[in-house]
Design a protein around this motif. Sequence first.
Motif, PDB file in Angstrom:
ATOM      1  N   UNK A 115      17.265   6.009  -5.194  1.00 19.44           N
ATOM      2  CA  UNK A 115      16.621   6.429  -3.953  1.00 19.44           C
ATOM      3  C   UNK A 115      17.171   5.588  -2.804  1.00 19.44           C
ATOM      4  N   UNK A 116      17.073   6.124  -1.601  1.00 17.94           N
ATOM      5  CA  UNK A 116      17.485   5.357  -0.433  1.00 17.94           C
ATOM      6  C   UNK A 116      16.413   4.353  -0.030  1.00 17.94           C
ATOM      7  N   UNK A 117      15.150   4.644  -0.327  1.00 17.83           N
ATOM      8  CA  UNK A 117      14.066   3.720  -0.019  1.00 17.83           C
ATOM      9  C   UNK A 117      13.982   2.635  -1.081  1.00 17.83           C
ATOM     10  N   UNK A 118      13.230   1.578  -0.800  1.00 18.32           N
ATOM     11  CA  UNK A 118      13.175   0.430  -1.684  1.00 18.32           C
ATOM     12  C   UNK A 118      11.781   0.215  -2.267  1.00 18.32           C
ATOM     13  N   UNK A 119      11.740  -0.129  -3.545  1.00 20.92           N
ATOM     14  CA  UNK A 119      10.531  -0.577  -4.214  1.00 20.92           C
ATOM     15  C   UNK A 119      10.960  -1.575  -5.279  1.00 20.92           C
ATOM     16  N   UNK A 298      10.196 -12.633 -14.355  1.00 14.96           N
ATOM     17  CA  UNK A 298       9.585 -11.319 -14.481  1.00 14.96           C
ATOM     18  C   UNK A 298       8.974 -10.794 -13.180  1.00 14.96           C
ATOM     19  N   UNK A 299       8.385 -11.682 -12.406  1.00 12.29           N
ATOM     20  CA  UNK A 299       7.689 -11.241 -11.193  1.00 12.29           C
ATOM     21  C   UNK A 299       8.673 -10.852 -10.086  1.00 12.29           C
ATOM     22  N   UNK A 300       8.324  -9.791  -9.377  1.00 18.48           N
ATOM     23  CA  UNK A 300       9.122  -9.301  -8.273  1.00 18.48           C
ATOM     24  C   UNK A 300       8.258  -9.240  -7.011  1.00 18.48           C
ATOM     25  N   UNK A 301       8.839  -9.651  -5.905  1.00 15.57           N
ATOM     26  CA  UNK A 301       8.120  -9.617  -4.642  1.00 15.57           C
ATOM     27  C   UNK A 301       8.235  -8.234  -4.017  1.00 15.57           C
ATOM     28  N   UNK A 302       7.109  -7.629  -3.699  1.00 12.22           N
ATOM     29  CA  UNK A 302       7.096  -6.273  -3.138  1.00 12.22           C
ATOM     30  C   UNK A 302       7.460  -6.316  -1.658  1.00 12.22           C
TER      31      UNK A 302
END
Length: 302
Positions: A115-119, A298-302
Motif C-alpha cells: 500500500x502507499x499508506x503506512x501502518x 517485537x514492538x513497533x511504534x505506530x
Amino acid sequence: MKAVFKKVFAAAIPFCLIAALIVALAVFPKEAQAQKQQCVVRVWNVDTFEGGRGSRTSFLRGVARTVEKTHAGVYYLISSYTLEGARAAYAAREAPDMISFGLGAGFYAEMSLPFEMRFAGGEVGGETLAIPWCRGKYALFCLEDDFEKQGAVAVSSGGENLSALAARLAGIAGEEVESQTAYTQFLSGKYRYLLGTQRDICRFQTRGVQVFEKELGGYNDLYQVVSVLSKEKRTACLDLVAELLSEETQDSLEKIGMLPVKGDESGRTVSVFSDAEALRTLRELARGENVAKNLDNFLKTI
C-alpha cells in the motif's frame, strides 16, 4: 383468400428469422462483452479476536454492496473463514483476491501487494502490506469510580490477541481468565477489576450494567486489517479499501461495536504478520522478567 394468406405467411417466415438473427447478432455480443467485463472479487474475512457486537463479515458485505452500486460489473464475494480454515487454505495454496484478518492469520504476507499508506503493524521489509479498517481497544473496568484501590484483576483472554502483554506493558498484574468467565466473575465480585476489550463494553451495554473504564492507550493489537493479494483485481480491491476507510463507513463502525482507525493513540503494537512461534514468545515474555528489554525486537511504534 386462405390460400393467398398461407403463401404470404410462409414467405414472411424467412424474413422474420433473418430479422431475429440480426437482432441476436447485435445483442448477444454486447451481453457477452458485458459478461467478459464482469469482475468478481473474492474476499475472505478471518476473525482472530473478539469483536464488539454483530458480524464483521456482514459489515464487510454491506460496504461491498455500496461499492457495487457505483462500480458496474464489479461484484464482491465476501466469505467468512475460521483461523483453522484459513490456515488449511494457505497450506493447500488457495488464496482470495483480498483478505481481512487479525493477529495470528498473516499467512499471505509473501503474496500481499504494498500500500502507499503506512501502518507499522503491517510492515514487512519496509513495505506496508496490511492496513487496518477497524480496531478495538484494551481498557481496565471497575464497578466503582475508584481505580486507586487495590484489588484482584481478571485479564480477559480470548482469541489470538495478547491481552496479557497489554496488561504487562500497562504495569497491571492480574490473572488470565477466559473471556466470558472473566466477565461474569468480575460482575459477581470475585475480581475488583477487569482488563478487557470492546467486547466487554458491548456486554455491559446489553446487560445494562454501569461500569467505569480506564482506557489503556500505550499498546494495542486489536486491529482488523486488509491485504490485497491479486494484481489482476488490485483496482477493484482498492475501491473496497477506499470505501472501508471513508468517513461514512468509519463513522458507522459503532454498529458492530468497533472503533474507527482515525484517532488511534495506541502508541505501540506488534506485527499483524507475527507467526505462531512469535506469538508464543510474546506470551512468554509477557509472563516473564525484563519484558521491556526483550520486547524491543517485537514492538513497533505506530
